[in-house]
Design a protein around this motif. Structure first.
Motif, PDB file in Angstrom:
ATOM      1  N   LEU A  96       5.302 -29.287  35.598  1.00  0.00           N
ATOM      2  CA  LEU A  96       4.684 -30.047  34.667  1.00  0.00           C
ATOM      3  C   LEU A  96       6.046 -30.764  34.344  1.00  0.00           C
ATOM      4  CD1 LEU A  96       1.236 -29.359  33.706  1.00  0.00           C
ATOM      5  CD2 LEU A  96       1.605 -30.775  35.771  1.00  0.00           C
ATOM      6  N   THR A  97       6.746 -31.835  34.792  1.00  0.00           N
ATOM      7  CA  THR A  97       7.886 -32.144  34.271  1.00  0.00           C
ATOM      8  C   THR A  97       7.699 -33.417  34.264  1.00  0.00           C
ATOM      9  OG1 THR A  97       8.589 -32.495  37.247  1.00  0.00           O
ATOM     10  CG2 THR A  97       9.330 -30.316  35.947  1.00  0.00           C
ATOM     11  N   LYS A  98       8.941 -33.736  33.195  1.00  0.00           N
ATOM     12  CA  LYS A  98       9.326 -35.489  32.893  1.00  0.00           C
ATOM     13  C   LYS A  98       9.442 -35.715  33.784  1.00  0.00           C
ATOM     14  CE  LYS A  98       9.037 -34.075  27.686  1.00  0.00           C
ATOM     15  NZ  LYS A  98      10.213 -34.249  26.816  1.00  0.00           N
ATOM     16  N   LEU A 127      13.623 -21.788  29.831  1.00  0.00           N
ATOM     17  CA  LEU A 127      13.819 -22.622  29.184  1.00  0.00           C
ATOM     18  C   LEU A 127      13.422 -24.209  29.683  1.00  0.00           C
ATOM     19  CD1 LEU A 127      14.726 -23.879  26.317  1.00  0.00           C
ATOM     20  CD2 LEU A 127      17.483 -23.632  27.207  1.00  0.00           C
ATOM     21  N   SER A 128      13.783 -24.595  30.767  1.00  0.00           N
ATOM     22  CA  SER A 128      13.040 -26.127  31.571  1.00  0.00           C
ATOM     23  C   SER A 128      12.238 -25.990  31.487  1.00  0.00           C
ATOM     24  CB  SER A 128      14.617 -25.665  32.982  1.00  0.00           C
ATOM     25  OG  SER A 128      13.242 -24.920  34.054  1.00  0.00           O
ATOM     26  N   LEU A 129      11.063 -24.922  31.468  1.00  0.00           N
ATOM     27  CA  LEU A 129       9.873 -25.319  31.725  1.00  0.00           C
ATOM     28  C   LEU A 129       8.913 -25.885  30.429  1.00  0.00           C
ATOM     29  CD1 LEU A 129       8.540 -21.655  33.881  1.00  0.00           C
ATOM     30  CD2 LEU A 129       8.970 -24.406  34.652  1.00  0.00           C
ATOM     31  N   ALA A 130       9.665 -24.437  29.176  1.00  0.00           N
ATOM     32  CA  ALA A 130       9.010 -25.130  28.157  1.00  0.00           C
ATOM     33  C   ALA A 130       9.776 -26.822  27.701  1.00  0.00           C
ATOM     34  CB  ALA A 130       9.648 -24.479  27.026  1.00  0.00           C
ATOM     35  N   LEU A 131      10.040 -27.301  27.935  1.00  0.00           N
ATOM     36  CA  LEU A 131      11.544 -28.403  27.802  1.00  0.00           C
ATOM     37  C   LEU A 131      10.154 -29.699  28.616  1.00  0.00           C
ATOM     38  CD1 LEU A 131      14.596 -27.918  26.736  1.00  0.00           C
ATOM     39  CD2 LEU A 131      12.648 -28.282  25.204  1.00  0.00           C
ATOM     40  N   ASN A 132       9.952 -28.820  29.962  1.00  0.00           N
ATOM     41  CA  ASN A 132       9.209 -29.966  30.781  1.00  0.00           C
ATOM     42  C   ASN A 132      10.316 -30.790  31.637  1.00  0.00           C
ATOM     43  OD1 ASN A 132       6.420 -30.080  30.383  1.00  0.00           O
ATOM     44  ND2 ASN A 132       5.722 -31.221  28.515  1.00  0.00           N
ATOM     45  N   ARG A 133      10.872 -29.772  32.321  1.00  0.00           N
ATOM     46  CA  ARG A 133      12.733 -30.159  32.404  1.00  0.00           C
ATOM     47  C   ARG A 133      12.208 -30.130  34.148  1.00  0.00           C
ATOM     48  NH1 ARG A 133      16.701 -33.619  30.133  1.00  0.00           N
ATOM     49  NH2 ARG A 133      16.359 -33.432  27.822  1.00  0.00           N
ATOM     50  N   THR A 134      12.686 -30.714  34.963  1.00  0.00           N
ATOM     51  CA  THR A 134      13.508 -29.771  36.608  1.00  0.00           C
ATOM     52  C   THR A 134      14.247 -29.193  36.560  1.00  0.00           C
ATOM     53  OG1 THR A 134      11.924 -32.217  37.124  1.00  0.00           O
ATOM     54  CG2 THR A 134      13.323 -30.766  38.619  1.00  0.00           C
TER      55      THR A 134
END
Length: 538
Positions: A96-98, A127-134
């Motif tokens: 799930l990403t922004k 870290l990208s998962l925790a921040l919802n980033r691709t």
């Protein structure tokens, strides 16, 4: 009741409150209803069922594409071992990403050896998962990694369009402090984060910051016990990478030469040698090649194959003499991919990666104290079975705590000299280096002391101090030596700076103006041409 007694009681009360909160949090995360909703393999819900039956039951509830992905995972042994750990494979593959928010692991200049890079990639992905980033990877040093590796399940090699029009920020340093945590939260307004952090000092935030951990646990089924890097490394690495067709063909040709449970391996990392003249020096590894190869001879049978991954051609030649046709070899140039110049390092990159993959097939493994050794070994199905390490002798490793008992000791060469008002011209600027017929100023390895500790230690940084005073009798000191960076040191090895200084060996009340210059390369000759600014750092 005295003051000290009240303080003691308050401390006890505070401790019990903290303990209750900790226990309640763990009970919540281990028993909340979403735990069952996120169990993607039925073996999680019914431990007594066989793995294959659980897998077949699961497929009945998924779409065709999801079934295809899960089937591929099920037939990859290094991923299959995670099936019973509540891991949400489908969400990890399609997180799930922004929209238009990216975290890109970037390596376009020297950024460590292959072991260091892979662990930093795993940390950056989580870290990208925790921040919802691709999550994307842009590794072009010493040459593009896409020549050898491609996505296995996670598409990390996408090319961004119109990225020049998007806001971006490059991160070089990140820790787990409150300040850096607040900085991370401020990234919400940034489209692209170029992640060039050199270590994993921030990683504990993923385990202990509630907002980050909740995302990793609830959305992706990653329980805290599996988030420790040595537990989760293989999962993330296998989801990210697979060999491209050419190196895979090479790997398969080598694999045909041995049977399962019959390959005995060692990684002999000796440091600077003729094959890698720019590498760092590792003390106490002079007898490593003969000790390790002797161990392999004594613990293998005459029909079993041997594989030795090394940073030295001389070691490879010695191993060939000892094992003859029993020795497996991976063709290619032996070079450190971060310390050999762009062309040589690029030529050696394929061999480095194939060595990394071949270690996963080993029945017995002897490691060096090296990131390459450690992370390559974690890709074995049973990483702590028949595992040893060379640390001034062969030691058996039965778990992570055993590995941590043996410190990583490295050192470099530094010039050590002292000059007062030009009394030692070799030591002054411009630096002359060693002069034939005179004693060498270069100490290899450079040994230093640490404040508050007994004994001496290998240095990690070369240091030059130039300090001078004004007055009727001006004096200038030039001092070259080495220091060792430790977690709780005084910070002297971390950054070059100028300002007022006090020198212990002179009048402790006298102030000098000076500059302290730091470098982390062997025999670096630091020259201070001018002092641009002064800051008081006393």
């Amino acid at each position: 009741m005295g003051r000290s007694q009240r303080l003691y009681i308050n401390i006890l009360i505070g401790f019990f409150i903290w303990l209750l909160i900790f226990v309640a949090q763990n009970l919540y995360f281990s028993s909340h209803s979403f735990h069952h909703q996120q169990c993607w393999f039925s073996s999680c819900r019914n431990r007594s069922s066989s793995s294959s039956q659980s897998f077949r039951n699961l497929l009945k509830t998924r779409t065709v594409d999801e079934n295809s992905l899960l089937t591929r995972i099920h037939h990859q042994p290094l991923l299959q071992q995670y099936e019973s750990r509540h891991v949400n494979f489908l969400r990890l593959i399609k997180p799930l990403t922004k929209p238009n928010k990216y975290l890109i692991y970037t390596c376009n200049q020297p950024c460590g050896g292959w072991g260091d890079r892979t662990r930093k990639i795993v940390g950056a992905y989580l870290l990208s998962l925790a921040l919802n980033r691709t999550f994307l990877i842009n590794m072009t040093w010493p040459c593009s990694i896409t020549n050898l590796l491609e996505p296995n399940f996670i598409p990390w090699n996408r090319t961004l369009k119109n990225h020049l029009k998007q806001t971006n920020l490059t991160i070089y340093k990140l820790t787990a402090t409150d300040k850096d945590y607040i900085d991370i939260l401020s990234w919400n307004n940034i489209d692209i984060i170029y992640f060039q952090v050199k270590d994993l000092a921030y990683y504990s935030m993923l385990l202990w910051r509630d907002d980050f951990y909740r995302i990793l646990h609830v959305q992706y089924g990653l329980h805290r016990s599996y988030l420790f890097l040595h537990n989760i490394f293989t999962l993330v690495y296998e989801l990210l990478f697979k060999l491209k067709s050419h190196p895979l063909s090479h790997f398969n040709d080598i694999s045909k030469q041995f049977h399962s449970n019959s390959l005995h391996c060692a990684h002999i990392r000796i440091g600077r040698n003729p094959s890698n003249p720019n590498d760092i020096i590792f003390p106490k590894r002079e007898r490593m090649n003969t000790t390790v190869i002797g161990f392999l001879k004594n613990h293998s049978k005459s029909h079993e194959m041997i594989f030795v991954s090394t940073d030295s051609e001389d070691v490879q030649i010695y191993a060939r003499k000892q094992f003859s046709s029993r020795l497996l070899t991976v063709d290619g140039l032996i070079r450190h991919i971060d310390r050999s110049g762009k062309k040589f390092a690029c030529d050696g990159l394929e061999k480095t990666i194939l060595d990394f993959y071949l270690i996963s097939q080993c029945h017995t493994m002897i490691m060096s104290k090296s990131a390459f050794s450690f992370w390559a070994n974690m890709r074995r199905l049973k990483p702590y079975e028949n595992l040893y390490i060379y640390c001034d002798g062969i030691k058996q490793i039965r778990g992570p705590s055993d590995y941590d008992r043996y410190p990583y000791v490295s050192s470099l060469s530094c010039y050590k000299c002292f000059s007062i008002n030009g009394s030692n011209p070799q030591c002054e600027d411009l630096f002359q280096g060693d002069i034939p017929g005179k004693p060498s100023l270069l100490q290899t390895p450079c040994i230093t002391s640490l404040r508050g500790r007994n004994g001496t230690f290998p240095g990690t940084h070369c240091i030059k101090l130039v300090a001078h005073s004004n007055g009727p009798k001006p004096v200038q000191y030039t001092y070259r030596t080495c220091g060792r960076e430790e977690l709780y040191d005084n910070g002297i090895n971390r950054v070059s700076h100028c300002g007022f200084v006090k020198l212990d060996w002179t009048d402790e009340h006298r102030r000098f103006r000076g500059c302290l210059q730091i470098c982390d390369k062997d025999a670096c000759k630091i020259v201070i041409h001018c002092m641009i600014f002064y800051l008081s750092f006393m």
